[in-house]
Motif scaffolding. Structure first.
Motif, mmCIF file in Angstrom:
data_model
loop_
_atom_site.group_PDB
_atom_site.id
_atom_site.type_symbol
_atom_site.label_atom_id
_atom_site.label_comp_id
_atom_site.label_asym_id
_atom_site.label_seq_id
_atom_site.Cartn_x
_atom_site.Cartn_y
_atom_site.Cartn_z
ATOM 1 N N THR A 1 0.847 -1.129 0.151
ATOM 2 C CA THR A 1 -0.193 -0.112 0.082
ATOM 3 C C THR A 1 0.710 1.271 -0.019
ATOM 4 O OG1 THR A 1 0.028 0.095 2.361
ATOM 5 C CG2 THR A 1 -1.862 -1.260 1.452
ATOM 6 N N SER A 2 0.166 2.378 -0.240
ATOM 7 C CA SER A 2 1.031 3.683 0.142
ATOM 8 C C SER A 2 0.030 4.797 0.628
ATOM 9 C CB SER A 2 1.620 4.152 -1.617
ATOM 10 O OG SER A 2 0.198 4.338 -2.414
ATOM 11 N N ASN A 3 0.459 5.600 1.201
ATOM 12 C CA ASN A 3 -0.274 6.731 1.792
ATOM 13 C C ASN A 3 0.524 8.117 2.020
ATOM 14 O OD1 ASN A 3 1.417 6.637 4.046
ATOM 15 N ND2 ASN A 3 0.241 4.922 4.836
ATOM 16 N N VAL A 4 -0.033 9.070 2.430
ATOM 17 C CA VAL A 4 0.764 10.249 2.525
ATOM 18 C C VAL A 4 1.982 10.345 3.026
ATOM 19 C CG1 VAL A 4 0.364 12.617 3.297
ATOM 20 C CG2 VAL A 4 -1.828 11.396 2.711
ATOM 21 N N ILE A 5 2.258 9.682 4.008
ATOM 22 C CA ILE A 5 3.416 9.385 4.871
ATOM 23 C C ILE A 5 4.465 8.303 3.993
ATOM 24 C CG2 ILE A 5 4.775 8.895 7.020
ATOM 25 C CD1 ILE A 5 2.026 9.586 8.385
ATOM 26 N N LEU A 6 3.990 7.388 3.785
ATOM 27 C CA LEU A 6 4.773 6.296 2.959
ATOM 28 C C LEU A 6 4.453 6.190 1.531
ATOM 29 C CD1 LEU A 6 4.383 3.788 5.900
ATOM 30 C CD2 LEU A 6 6.338 5.288 5.536
ATOM 31 N N THR A 7 5.395 6.266 0.768
ATOM 32 C CA THR A 7 5.218 6.125 -0.845
ATOM 33 C C THR A 7 4.966 4.588 -0.897
ATOM 34 O OG1 THR A 7 7.709 5.651 -1.070
ATOM 35 C CG2 THR A 7 6.825 7.816 -1.412
ATOM 36 N N GLU A 8 5.234 3.630 -0.308
ATOM 37 C CA GLU A 8 5.254 2.185 -0.459
ATOM 38 C C GLU A 8 5.390 1.605 0.906
ATOM 39 O OE1 GLU A 8 5.562 -0.930 -4.188
ATOM 40 O OE2 GLU A 8 7.101 0.406 -3.614
ATOM 41 N N SER A 9 4.614 0.855 1.445
ATOM 42 C CA SER A 9 4.664 -0.113 2.620
ATOM 43 C C SER A 9 3.838 -1.363 2.379
ATOM 44 C CB SER A 9 4.221 0.683 3.740
ATOM 45 O OG SER A 9 2.844 0.984 3.552
ATOM 46 N N ILE A 10 4.338 -2.219 3.349
ATOM 47 C CA ILE A 10 3.445 -3.592 3.349
ATOM 48 C C ILE A 10 2.448 -3.540 4.662
ATOM 49 C CG2 ILE A 10 3.897 -6.204 3.772
ATOM 50 C CD1 ILE A 10 6.456 -5.717 2.560
ATOM 51 N N ALA B 1 -4.093 -8.430 10.906
ATOM 52 C CA ALA B 1 -4.225 -9.821 11.558
ATOM 53 C C ALA B 1 -4.935 -9.555 13.108
ATOM 54 C CB ALA B 1 -2.713 -10.315 11.831
ATOM 55 N N ASN B 2 -5.793 -10.341 13.264
ATOM 56 C CA ASN B 2 -6.592 -10.244 14.520
ATOM 57 C C ASN B 2 -7.056 -8.911 14.655
ATOM 58 O OD1 ASN B 2 -5.535 -12.903 15.432
ATOM 59 N ND2 ASN B 2 -3.675 -12.087 15.878
ATOM 60 N N GLY B 3 -7.386 -8.338 13.502
ATOM 61 C CA GLY B 3 -8.294 -6.977 13.720
ATOM 62 C C GLY B 3 -7.493 -5.704 13.773
ATOM 63 N N GLU B 4 -6.028 -5.990 13.637
ATOM 64 C CA GLU B 4 -5.186 -4.734 13.907
ATOM 65 C C GLU B 4 -4.293 -4.658 12.551
ATOM 66 O OE1 GLU B 4 -2.531 -5.377 17.292
ATOM 67 O OE2 GLU B 4 -4.300 -5.538 18.670
ATOM 68 N N ASP B 5 -4.122 -3.378 12.144
ATOM 69 C CA ASP B 5 -3.314 -2.996 10.937
ATOM 70 C C ASP B 5 -1.805 -2.919 11.496
ATOM 71 O OD1 ASP B 5 -5.418 -2.863 8.718
ATOM 72 O OD2 ASP B 5 -6.258 -1.402 10.272
ATOM 73 N N HIS B 6 -1.045 -3.481 10.648
ATOM 74 C CA HIS B 6 0.372 -3.485 10.906
ATOM 75 C C HIS B 6 0.908 -2.948 9.585
ATOM 76 C CE1 HIS B 6 -0.069 -5.720 14.691
ATOM 77 N NE2 HIS B 6 -0.819 -6.484 13.918
ATOM 78 N N PHE B 7 2.034 -1.802 9.632
ATOM 79 C CA PHE B 7 2.535 -1.442 8.311
ATOM 80 C C PHE B 7 4.039 -1.448 8.478
ATOM 81 C CE2 PHE B 7 -1.594 0.698 8.493
ATOM 82 C CZ PHE B 7 -2.065 0.453 7.142
ATOM 83 N N PHE B 8 4.826 -1.903 7.398
ATOM 84 C CA PHE B 8 6.281 -2.028 7.600
ATOM 85 C C PHE B 8 6.708 -1.434 6.280
ATOM 86 C CE2 PHE B 8 4.643 -5.869 9.547
ATOM 87 C CZ PHE B 8 5.302 -5.859 10.762
ATOM 88 N N HIS C 1 14.691 -3.828 -1.063
ATOM 89 C CA HIS C 1 14.189 -5.336 -0.790
ATOM 90 C C HIS C 1 12.722 -5.473 -0.290
ATOM 91 C CE1 HIS C 1 18.440 -5.925 -0.724
ATOM 92 N NE2 HIS C 1 18.621 -5.692 0.596
ATOM 93 N N LEU C 2 11.919 -4.152 -0.614
ATOM 94 C CA LEU C 2 10.679 -4.370 -0.156
ATOM 95 C C LEU C 2 9.852 -5.455 -1.203
ATOM 96 C CD1 LEU C 2 8.174 -1.341 0.911
ATOM 97 C CD2 LEU C 2 7.396 -2.765 -0.936
ATOM 98 N N PHE D 1 8.104 -8.683 0.227
ATOM 99 C CA PHE D 1 6.737 -8.988 0.225
ATOM 100 C C PHE D 1 6.291 -10.294 -0.405
ATOM 101 C CE2 PHE D 1 2.794 -8.783 -2.700
ATOM 102 C CZ PHE D 1 1.731 -8.616 -1.453
ATOM 103 N N LEU D 2 7.179 -10.465 -1.422
ATOM 104 C CA LEU D 2 6.970 -11.875 -2.044
ATOM 105 C C LEU D 2 7.273 -13.077 -1.345
ATOM 106 C CD1 LEU D 2 8.416 -11.354 -5.764
ATOM 107 C CD2 LEU D 2 5.923 -11.540 -5.238
#
Length: 1043
Positions: free
Chosen positions: A183-192, A196-203, A208-209, A213-214
């Motif tokens: 995904t991408s957003n205002v802060i991050l141009t690209e992230s993973i 899981a378990n109703g919580e969002d996690h961004f890396f 090597h992104l 991811f692969l």
């Protein structure tokens, strides 16, 4: 001013700054340097660390380097945008150089060993958990990044960071992930993004992104297949799926092989050996096309990369015909030009010098005995060569076009496939060539050629077998295209029976699924019987994976992809209908039957033509075109029923004006011809052409990516449905709250998987069957039951817990298969926690000591599950009937316990009080109760035997019991005697004199214990079940013992 901010920060005076760090610059395992140089662009609130130092002198050297190499250069730029672009480019260049070093380090075994040690130290996972790879990255909590290390192991995604005295530790099981996407957003141009378990996690990471991811995607898919979708997993015999051999290189190789097989439609045994960039001389175009040669064990393939969409497949088995025809000779000359650079020429020379090896690869083709050697359409509708009506003339023109194509591009397995081939497919395939081209484009021709005689053997072996699949097949035989003459005779019905039964015998994991009969019927119309079988194999096992299993996961995944495409391409429709689940329910039959069930046969076969050439992409395109064509009607519809009516009328009006079939063969599967005649007709060729024109730019790679992304969500949605059904049933049996039951289910399911993570042959994994009742899908063996039960039960300080857990497990395991389900587990836990009454808790302990549970208390607690074996539907029906008729168990119905069992029961009570604050009072209370019970039984025995001489005031059972009591407790018993032996008893029944046969009823024990307030207080003492659940969540992974 320049558009660059470079700050020197002293950590002690500036702690609130939003700081992100370059992945390879800082190791988060070490102490953070007090001096740093940060970079910020004007349009961002994120600062990137450029350099760090332990002293002011050190950081000053870095600043001088920046002034010398960057600052002076900035003066040549006129605009701030140019300055910012230059600085960003320079930094990226530095990162890339650093990245080259980091890649070398990751391949360094010494570096990997160091990472493995940190991984084991930080996360304390079992030693069998294999670390696959690791990356430096940032984990985002809101707008604040935590720089650390991401560890990807066989069963877990783990992250660790220690920055500014704050430790962040994260462990996520792959089987708990709902979403995994870039995904991408205002802060991050690209992230993973990981949900899981109703919580969002961004890396996020600079390097090597995509690679990260692969690997994450493959590990998640591996976990899903191994734990949820066992039937698909067992079909893959690759060593990749051994937990011990899993590695990043293995995952990369496996993904490459899958992509190679999917693109060229090759058998699953083929693996990509070599890839070379090359130019292929294309005879029909007289130019070289740029592309890649892909070489496997049995095939030589080429795919262009210059937009010409040209690809060709040459089976090695045809090497013996290199010089038989001019076409093949020309082809091999072209092939020789591919290998000018050299490495693979040796392989071609090898096969030319050793033709006998190629002959072995081909086998004896003539040994294959097809049961039916003609397509049903040839038998029931032979073409009249003298008929010169317009439709037959157009059919002849189509055949002529294809013959011209064959003369230019070749015919058979080594034919060149180009844009022109697709254009001919879109216009429609001639009736006479349909079976041949289906075999070619699906890859089934290769399966049949490499397995001569296989189908005949299957038919012989499956003949006369009686299974659940064969029963369903017999029931559906006459429902398959019943209006077609071919299936109104025994010829067509018998062929359909043989193909479906043979496939069910070949693949019992799938067996037979509804919609397979409809698809196979159409295949039999245009292909010979053996060819229809291999086409069915290609569809079920390669082109539509997971479509025809018990939960039709593949179809549900493609429906999710279809919804995503609707949002992308039909925005006007999504604005009107926010809930797109309607299209999922309507389109299910479109995907399962390739539109055969909704379109007339003469029109549906054109759709099947496109499907065999382009795969599922053709079905998705056509689905979008259908919705687009009916856009106005769907938007103006008031409810789902009206929308369904609109689509049904549309399908009724789809015709094939070029079909040469007579009216007796043409059919409407939905069929309401009167209404259809009043509406405008739509030609299927025009509809397909429109679908390719509007949505043909969709790439197969994008579709596969969307499939992988949506598969996790579909699987987890099904799992959530299972959970809700289980909780609804169990909530009626226990007194836990809804939230507590939910948490218990999560713990139970995780414990189930813990027994599968590091064991390929785990009993619960081998017997996992998604078709079972919801309660039976997840179960625990004794070892996992004892681990989880010990974390939740209130008597955690009890000594001798192993014996207690074993008896509890055997009591719960009524069918003695070595596995218990969630309902049984909750019922047992509910009886020993505050949710249970004093009577229920005591009754549970009482039943634990009845045979056969504690016949052998010296048991080593090794328990071998037998598994559930074949599903017996009648047994499940009887079980449900028994549960409905089951009455509340009455304490009067409980059998009496004998002397040995009573002694063990008393010992268990003593063990429960271990380390309790009122331990001494509890011991004395039990001593008084046992003494009272013994006196009551002694009186009863004397009343029954009035003439028996009174030999002693101390009974043998009391003497034995006194030996079982803790030191000092026997003397406090009123019935104790100074000359009573106090040697400890054994727990064998033979240790009690056989002539004394006493027993105790539950009512006697209950009444006696109720007279002791300290005992009542102990059993009714409040226990915070929520605290036990929270403790279990934290300790579950650590509660491991050797097996």
């Amino acid at each position: 001013s320049i558009a660059l901010t470079l700050l020197i920060i002293y950590e002690g005076h500036y702690r609130g700054l939003l700081v992100g760090t370059l992945d390879t610059m800082l190791d988060s395992t070490s102490k953070v340097a007090p001096f740093r140089i940060l970079h910020q662009t004007p349009d961002s609130q994120v600062y990137w660390s450029i350099a760090c130092g332990g002293t002011k002198e050190e950081i000053s050297q870095h600043w001088e380097w920046l002034e010398k190499n960057i600052m002076r250069t900035l003066s040549v730029f006129d605009s701030s945008d140019d300055i910012t672009s230059f600085v960003q480019g320079k930094i990226r260049g530095l990162i890339a150089e650093e990245g080259k070093v980091s890649c070398v380090q990751e391949d360094d075994p010494e570096k990997f060993r160091e990472a493995l040690l940190r991984f084991e130290k930080w996360f304390d996972l079992p030693q069998k958990e294999k670390l696959v790879t690791y990356y430096s990255c940032s984990y985002w909590r809101g707008r604040v990044p935590c720089q650390g290390w991401l560890y990807l192991s066989t069963n877990f995604l783990s992250f660790y960071s220690y920055l500014l005295g704050s430790e962040v530790k994260l462990i996520i099981s792959w089987n708990e992930i709902w979403r995994l996407e870039k995904t991408s957003n205002v802060i991050l141009t690209e992230s993973i993004h990981v949900l899981a378990n109703g919580e969002d996690h961004f890396f996020s990471m600079f390097l090597h992104l995509n690679e990260t991811f692969l690997i994450m995607e493959q590990l998640a898919d591996y976990s899903i297949k191994r734990l949820f979708d066992k039937e698909t997993f067992q079909e893959d015999s690759s060593m990749l799926f051994s937990v011990t051999f899993l590695s990043s290189r293995g995952l990369e190789t496996h993904a490459r092989n899958e992509q190679f097989r999917a693109f060229f439609r090759l058998p699953k045994e083929e693996n990509l050996l070599e890839v070379y960039e090359s130019f292929l001389w294309v005879p029909f175009s007289h130019f070289n096309t740029l592309g890649k040669i892909c070489l496997s064990e049995s095939y030589l393939c080429f795919a262009s990369q210059d937009g010409s969409q040209c690809h060709v497949i040459i089976p090695m088995r045809e090497a013996r015909r290199f010089h038989e025809t001019e076409l093949i000779t020309d082809r091999i000359c072209s092939v020789a030009q591919w290998f000018v650079q050299g490495e693979c020429q040796n392989l071609i020379n090898h096969f030319e010098d050793n033709p006998e090896e190629v002959a072995l690869m081909v086998g004896q083709k003539d040994s294959s005995k097809a049961v039916s050697t003609e397509a049903l359409m040839t038998v029931f509708h032979p073409q009249d060569t003298e008929n010169l009506d317009p439709k037959m003339l157009k059919e002849k023109m189509k055949e002529q076009s294809w013959n011209i194509h064959f003369s230019e591009y070749g015919r058979g397995t080594s034919m060149f496939c180009t844009k022109k081939t697709r254009d001919l497919i879109v216009r429609g395939v001639p009736e006479a060539l349909r079976g041949e081209l289906w075999m070619l484009f699906s890859g089934a021709v290769n399966d049949m050629a490499t397995n001569p005689g296989y189908y005949s053997e299957l038919v012989d072996q499956s003949l006369g077998t009686s299974t659940l699949a064969t029963d369903e097949i017999e029931r559906d035989l006459h429902r398959s295209l019943p209006e077609h003459p071919a299936f109104q005779s025994d010829t067509g019905i018998s062929a359909l029976r043989r193909v479906l039964t043979a496939y069910a015998y070949r693949n019992p994991k799938i067996g037979y699924c509804q919609a397979m009969n409809i698809l196979t019927s159409v295949l039999l119309l245009y292909a010979k019987e053996e060819e229809a079988f291999w086409l069915l194999v290609a569809v079920c096992e390669r082109m539509l994976p997971d479509y025809f299993n018990r939960r039709i996961i593949g179809a549900l995944v493609d429906q999710a992809v279809f919804e995503e495409l609707i949002r992308m391409h039909l925005t006007q429709l999504t604005e009107h209908m926010t809930d797109l689940t309607f299209f999922s329910s309507v389109s299910l039959s479109w995907f399962l039957t390739l539109f055969i069930s909704v379109l007339p046969i003469e029109s549906a076969v054109n759709v099947v033509d496109c499907f065999f050439y382009d795969g599922i992409k053709a079905i998705l395109q056509l689905g979008l075109a259908v919705l687009d064509y009916n856009m106005e009607g769907l938007i103006s519809s008031h409810d789902d029923a009206e929308a369904v009516t609109i689509l049904n009328k549309f399908f009724d009006n789809v015709t094939n004006k070029d079909s040469p079939l007579p009216q007796t063969v043409q059919q409407n599967s939905v069929g309401n011809n009167d209404k259809a005649s009043s509406s405008s007709k739509v030609d299927v060729s025009d509809l397909i052409k429109e679908a390719y024109e509007k949505y043909g730019d969709m790439k197969s790679e994008e579709v596969e990516s969307m499939r992988k992304r949506n598969k996790l969500y579909v699987i987890q949605t099904l799992e959530d449905t299972t959970k809700q059904n289980v909780l609804r049933v169990v909530s009626q049996e226990v007194k836990f709250s809804a939230s507590q039951l939910d948490e218990l289910y999560v713990l139970f399911k995780r414990q189930h998987f813990l027994s599968c993570y590091w064991m390929m042959n785990s009993p619960v994994l081998l017997h996992h069957d998604p078709s079972l009742a919801y309660l039976e899908q997840y179960q625990l063996g004794f070892h996992q039951f004892s681990l989880l039960f010990s974390l939740l039960e209130p008597w955690s300080l009890c000594s001798g817990k192993d014996a207690l857990f074993l008896w509890a497990f055997r009591l719960l395991d009524e069918n003695q298969d070595g596995l218990i389900n969630f309902k049984e587990f909750c019922c047992a836990l509910g009886k020993v926690t505050p949710a249970g009454t004093f009577t229920n808790k005591l009754k549970f302990l009482f039943k634990l000591h009845q045979p056969p549970e504690c016949q052998n208390t010296h048991c080593t607690f090794c328990f071998t599950p037998t598994g559930r074996g074949k599903v017996d539907l009648q047994a499940y029906l009887k079980q449900w009937q028994d549960e409905i008729l089951k009455k509340e168990e009455c304490i009067k119905d409980l059998p009496r316990i004998n002397q040995a069992q009573f002694i063990q029961f008393s010992k268990t009570l003593y063990n429960l009080f271990h380390s309790d604050p009122e331990e001494e009072s509890l011991y004395r209370a039990v001593a008084r109760v046992t003494s009272l019970l013994l006196r009551m039984e002694e009186v009863g025995r004397r009343l029954q035997e009035p003439t028996s001489p009174q030999k002693s005031t101390t009974s043998p059972i009391q003497a034995a019991l006194e030996g079982a009591l803790p030191d000092g407790e026997a003397s406090s018993t009123p019935e104790s005697s100074s000359d009573t032996p106090s040697t400890p008893i054994t727990l064998e029944a033979g240790s009690i004199p056989q002539e004394v046969e006493w027993s105790f009823a539950f009512e006697q024990i209950l009444a006696s214990l109720l007279n002791e307030p300290v005992l009542v207080r102990f059993f009714e003492r409040p226990v915070d079940i929520q605290a036990r659940l929270d403790h279990a969540k934290c300790a579950q992974l650590k509660a491991k013992t050797n097996k």
